[in-house]
Design a protein around this motif. Structure first.
Motif, short mmCIF file in Angstrom:
data_model
loop_
_atom_site.label_atom_id
_atom_site.label_comp_id
_atom_site.label_asym_id
_atom_site.label_seq_id
_atom_site.Cartn_x
_atom_site.Cartn_y
_atom_site.Cartn_z
N UNK A 36 0.86 -1.19 0.00
CA UNK A 36 0.00 0.00 0.00
C UNK A 36 0.89 1.23 0.00
N UNK A 37 0.29 2.36 -0.34
CA UNK A 37 1.04 3.61 -0.37
C UNK A 37 0.43 4.61 0.60
N UNK A 38 1.29 5.33 1.28
CA UNK A 38 0.89 6.42 2.16
C UNK A 38 1.49 7.69 1.59
N UNK A 39 0.66 8.70 1.42
CA UNK A 39 1.13 9.98 0.91
C UNK A 39 1.10 11.01 2.02
N UNK A 40 1.95 11.99 1.88
CA UNK A 40 1.95 13.09 2.82
C UNK A 40 2.73 14.26 2.27
N UNK A 41 2.53 15.40 2.89
CA UNK A 41 3.26 16.60 2.49
C UNK A 41 3.21 17.60 3.64
N UNK A 43 -8.16 2.11 5.15
CA UNK A 43 -7.63 2.34 6.51
C UNK A 43 -6.27 3.01 6.51
N UNK A 44 -5.78 3.36 5.34
CA UNK A 44 -4.51 4.09 5.23
C UNK A 44 -4.81 5.57 5.42
N UNK A 45 -4.04 6.22 6.29
CA UNK A 45 -4.24 7.63 6.58
C UNK A 45 -3.08 8.44 6.02
N UNK A 46 -3.43 9.38 5.15
CA UNK A 46 -2.45 10.27 4.54
C UNK A 46 -2.35 11.53 5.41
#
Length: 133
Positions: A6-11, A105-108
């Motif tokens: 899975x991928x998690x993004x953020x900035x 359920x992945x939180x960015x």
């Protein structure tokens, strides 16, 4: 258990191009992502950081490398493509990890002025209770 990548993004953003400002922002971003996704660093496949062209004081990967148990995580820094009028002094992250969690359920995490990058996400998902700076 069905494990998948899975991928998690953020900035996040910084107010100035200094090592101290970048260290604070990247640490806050990764702390937020880890706290809300509850993963073990050994499950990370790879992490890519991008920075806007106005940031060159420090590599975000160097900051991540100092985190507990992140010493064997494959890390990469790149420069974000410049688009006139885009958000300045911005650090983005893309984390690929092995998890049994579904994508829902992945939180960015979009912190500080980077919240403007994802107006489609609910406010709770964007800030995860972090202040805008």
């Amino acid at each position: 258990m069905d494990w998948r990548v899975r991928a998690i993004r953020g900035a996040t953003t910084v107010t100035e191009n200094t090592a101290a400002a970048m260290r604070e922002a990247v640490s806050e971003l990764l702390d937020t992502i880890e706290a809300h996704n509850q993963f073990d660093p050994s499950d990370i496949v790879s992490v890519t950081f991008s920075v806007t062209r106005d940031l060159d004081a420090l590599f975000p990967a160097a900051i991540a490398r100092e985190r507990p148990d992140w010493d064997n995580v494959p890390l990469l820094d790149v420069q974000q493509m410049h688009v006139p009028g885009s958000l300045e002094r911005c650090i983005r992250v893309l984390i690929h990890l092995n998890t049994c969690k579904p994508q829902t359920e992945i939180h960015h995490a979009y912190l500080r002025r980077a919240q403007s990058l994802r107006p489609d996400l609910p406010v709770a998902q964007l800030s995860l209770s972090a202040p805008i700076r």
